[in-house]
Design a protein around this motif. Structure first.
Motif, PDB file in Angstrom:
ATOM      1  N   GLN A   1      30.676  24.989  23.938  1.00 59.72           N
ATOM      2  CA  GLN A   1      31.047  25.826  22.798  1.00 59.72           C
ATOM      3  C   GLN A   1      31.870  27.037  23.213  1.00 59.72           C
ATOM      4  OE1 GLN A   1      27.283  26.762  20.894  1.00 59.72           O
ATOM      5  NE2 GLN A   1      27.353  24.897  19.675  1.00 59.72           N
ATOM      6  N   ALA A   2      31.599  27.577  24.373  1.00 55.63           N
ATOM      7  CA  ALA A   2      32.328  28.742  24.859  1.00 55.63           C
ATOM      8  C   ALA A   2      32.160  28.816  26.366  1.00 55.63           C
ATOM      9  CB  ALA A   2      31.817  30.032  24.204  1.00 55.63           C
ATOM     10  N   LEU A   3      33.081  29.537  27.012  1.00 59.11           N
ATOM     11  CA  LEU A   3      33.040  29.680  28.462  1.00 59.11           C
ATOM     12  C   LEU A   3      32.967  31.161  28.802  1.00 59.11           C
ATOM     13  CD1 LEU A   3      33.269  28.085  31.167  1.00 59.11           C
ATOM     14  CD2 LEU A   3      35.721  28.563  31.090  1.00 59.11           C
ATOM     15  N   LEU A   4      31.946  31.540  29.568  1.00 63.50           N
ATOM     16  CA  LEU A   4      31.834  32.927  29.997  1.00 63.50           C
ATOM     17  C   LEU A   4      32.943  33.244  30.992  1.00 63.50           C
ATOM     18  CD1 LEU A   4      27.981  33.299  30.641  1.00 63.50           C
ATOM     19  CD2 LEU A   4      29.260  34.045  28.648  1.00 63.50           C
ATOM     20  N   ASN A   5      33.417  34.504  30.955  1.00 65.09           N
ATOM     21  CA  ASN A   5      34.394  34.927  31.942  1.00 65.09           C
ATOM     22  C   ASN A   5      33.785  34.828  33.333  1.00 65.09           C
ATOM     23  OD1 ASN A   5      36.440  35.540  30.153  1.00 65.09           O
ATOM     24  ND2 ASN A   5      35.704  37.604  29.802  1.00 65.09           N
ATOM     25  N   HIS A   6      34.471  34.170  34.227  1.00 70.68           N
ATOM     26  CA  HIS A   6      33.983  34.036  35.594  1.00 70.68           C
ATOM     27  C   HIS A   6      34.589  35.143  36.442  1.00 70.68           C
ATOM     28  CE1 HIS A   6      32.148  30.403  34.433  1.00 70.68           C
ATOM     29  NE2 HIS A   6      31.951  29.953  35.644  1.00 70.68           N
ATOM     30  N   GLN A   7      33.737  36.016  36.929  1.00 68.17           N
ATOM     31  CA  GLN A   7      34.193  37.106  37.770  1.00 68.17           C
ATOM     32  C   GLN A   7      34.425  36.592  39.187  1.00 68.17           C
ATOM     33  OE1 GLN A   7      31.361  40.351  37.287  1.00 68.17           O
ATOM     34  NE2 GLN A   7      30.803  39.531  35.322  1.00 68.17           N
ATOM     35  N   ILE A   8      35.299  37.275  39.892  1.00 70.37           N
ATOM     36  CA  ILE A   8      35.604  36.900  41.271  1.00 70.37           C
ATOM     37  C   ILE A   8      35.031  37.964  42.196  1.00 70.37           C
ATOM     38  CG2 ILE A   8      37.430  36.446  42.945  1.00 70.37           C
ATOM     39  CD1 ILE A   8      39.185  35.561  40.607  1.00 70.37           C
ATOM     40  N   PHE A   9      34.166  37.560  43.098  1.00 68.95           N
ATOM     41  CA  PHE A   9      33.585  38.504  44.043  1.00 68.95           C
ATOM     42  C   PHE A   9      34.609  38.802  45.139  1.00 68.95           C
ATOM     43  CE2 PHE A   9      31.116  39.442  47.910  1.00 68.95           C
ATOM     44  CZ  PHE A   9      30.430  40.556  47.460  1.00 68.95           C
ATOM     45  N   VAL A  10      35.011  40.070  45.232  1.00 68.60           N
ATOM     46  CA  VAL A  10      36.062  40.434  46.177  1.00 68.60           C
ATOM     47  C   VAL A  10      35.525  41.131  47.417  1.00 68.60           C
ATOM     48  CG1 VAL A  10      37.838  40.579  44.404  1.00 68.60           C
ATOM     49  CG2 VAL A  10      36.511  42.611  44.973  1.00 68.60           C
ATOM     50  N   GLY A  11      34.262  41.524  47.420  1.00 65.05           N
ATOM     51  CA  GLY A  11      33.697  42.148  48.600  1.00 65.05           C
ATOM     52  C   GLY A  11      33.705  43.660  48.530  1.00 65.05           C
ATOM     53  N   GLU A  12      32.754  44.276  49.204  1.00 63.14           N
ATOM     54  CA  GLU A  12      32.578  45.724  49.150  1.00 63.14           C
ATOM     55  C   GLU A  12      33.783  46.476  49.722  1.00 63.14           C
ATOM     56  OE1 GLU A  12      29.319  49.086  50.630  1.00 63.14           O
ATOM     57  OE2 GLU A  12      28.954  46.953  50.940  1.00 63.14           O
ATOM     58  N   LYS A  13      34.389  45.969  50.810  1.00 65.13           N
ATOM     59  CA  LYS A  13      35.515  46.655  51.435  1.00 65.13           C
ATOM     60  C   LYS A  13      36.705  46.745  50.489  1.00 65.13           C
ATOM     61  CE  LYS A  13      34.439  45.676  56.285  1.00 65.13           C
ATOM     62  NZ  LYS A  13      34.918  45.030  57.551  1.00 65.13           N
ATOM     63  N   LYS A  14      36.979  45.638  49.788  1.00 60.43           N
ATOM     64  CA  LYS A  14      38.110  45.633  48.859  1.00 60.43           C
ATOM     65  C   LYS A  14      37.851  46.548  47.673  1.00 60.43           C
ATOM     66  CE  LYS A  14      40.059  41.088  49.932  1.00 60.43           C
ATOM     67  NZ  LYS A  14      40.467  39.771  49.376  1.00 60.43           N
ATOM     68  N   ILE A  15      36.592  46.582  47.223  1.00 56.47           N
ATOM     69  CA  ILE A  15      36.249  47.466  46.101  1.00 56.47           C
ATOM     70  C   ILE A  15      36.429  48.927  46.506  1.00 56.47           C
ATOM     71  CG2 ILE A  15      34.347  48.274  44.645  1.00 56.47           C
ATOM     72  CD1 ILE A  15      33.309  45.411  44.626  1.00 56.47           C
ATOM     73  N   LYS A  16      35.965  49.285  47.715  1.00 55.88           N
ATOM     74  CA  LYS A  16      36.131  50.659  48.201  1.00 55.88           C
ATOM     75  C   LYS A  16      37.603  51.022  48.356  1.00 55.88           C
ATOM     76  CE  LYS A  16      31.739  51.305  50.634  1.00 55.88           C
ATOM     77  NZ  LYS A  16      31.087  51.536  51.952  1.00 55.88           N
TER      78      LYS A  16
END
Length: 219
Positions: A133-148
């Protein structure tokens, strides 16, 4: 929802138990849904170890959902799933719920960043006759270093503008629940409906304070 039991899986045990307050590391699963007439935990075990598990809420109208009022519930796999065992687990879920008075079953499978086998399980669900019926948005895990790194880039970009406008940003633990009043006021002024349960949020804050922080933007 089918009510047949066509598949078999030797040397396994199907667990069905009614629960009030389940204990899971994913804290949103630790609260009984408000609409639940009955709330069930189901699991497939082999050699005493859990292969798959799920939580399902059954309401007074016979609608079974995993899970209502939350971003998702779904089937959780503790090893790489295979078609035979997943099909058997689905059969047992449907059979158990049918016997409990369920007329329909809706499964909201978590995005892959929470359950790494979700795509495979979704394929098995479709193969078993479930309709997407619907598809949840799939997040991409990029890692703590990339987030910082990205946070540092944004800080360098916006810091001069914030200083010019007199903005400051602070973070810290919750010391009171005044923010709920502010959220209500902000939504009311704009005509927005508040969709979260205040009681559930307070329970989450009380039980898992380390997972929340207050972020304030001041001028």
């Amino acid at each position: 929802m089918k009510n047949s039991n066509e598949h078999t899986e030797p040397n396994t045990e199907f667990l069905l138990e009614e629960v009030d307050f389940p204990r899971y590391d994913y804290f949103l699963l630790n609260f009984r849904p408000a609409v639940a007439k009955s709330f069930y935990r189901m699991a497939l075990l082999k050699g005493g170890k859990i292969k798959y598990s799920t939580l399902v809420s059954l309401d007074a109208q016979g609608q079974a959902v995993s899970l209502p009022g939350l971003p998702f519930g779904g089937i959780w796999s503790y090893e790489a799933p295979n078609p035979t065992s997943i099909a058997y687990f689905l059969d047992q879920i449907e059979k158990a719920l049918f016997e409990k008075g369920a007329a329909s079953l809706k499964i909201v499978q978590p995005p892959i960043c929470y359950e790494k086998y979700s795509d495979i399980i979704g394929y098995f669900l479709k193969s078993s006759g479930y309709q997407l019926q619907a598809l949840l948005n799939h997040q991409i895990f990029v890692g703590e270093k990339k987030i910082k790194k990205k946070a540092s880039e944004y800080k360098a970009k916006f810091k001069p503008k914030m200083k010019q406008l007199g903005f400051t940003v602070t973070t810290g633990p919750f010391v009171n629940f005044d923010f709920l009043r502010d959220i209500k006021k902000w939504n009311s002024q704009r005509g927005y409906k508040i969709t979260f349960s205040e009681e559930q949020l307070l329970l989450q804050l009380s039980e898992y304070p380390e997972r929340f922080a207050v972020i304030s933007v001041l001028q």
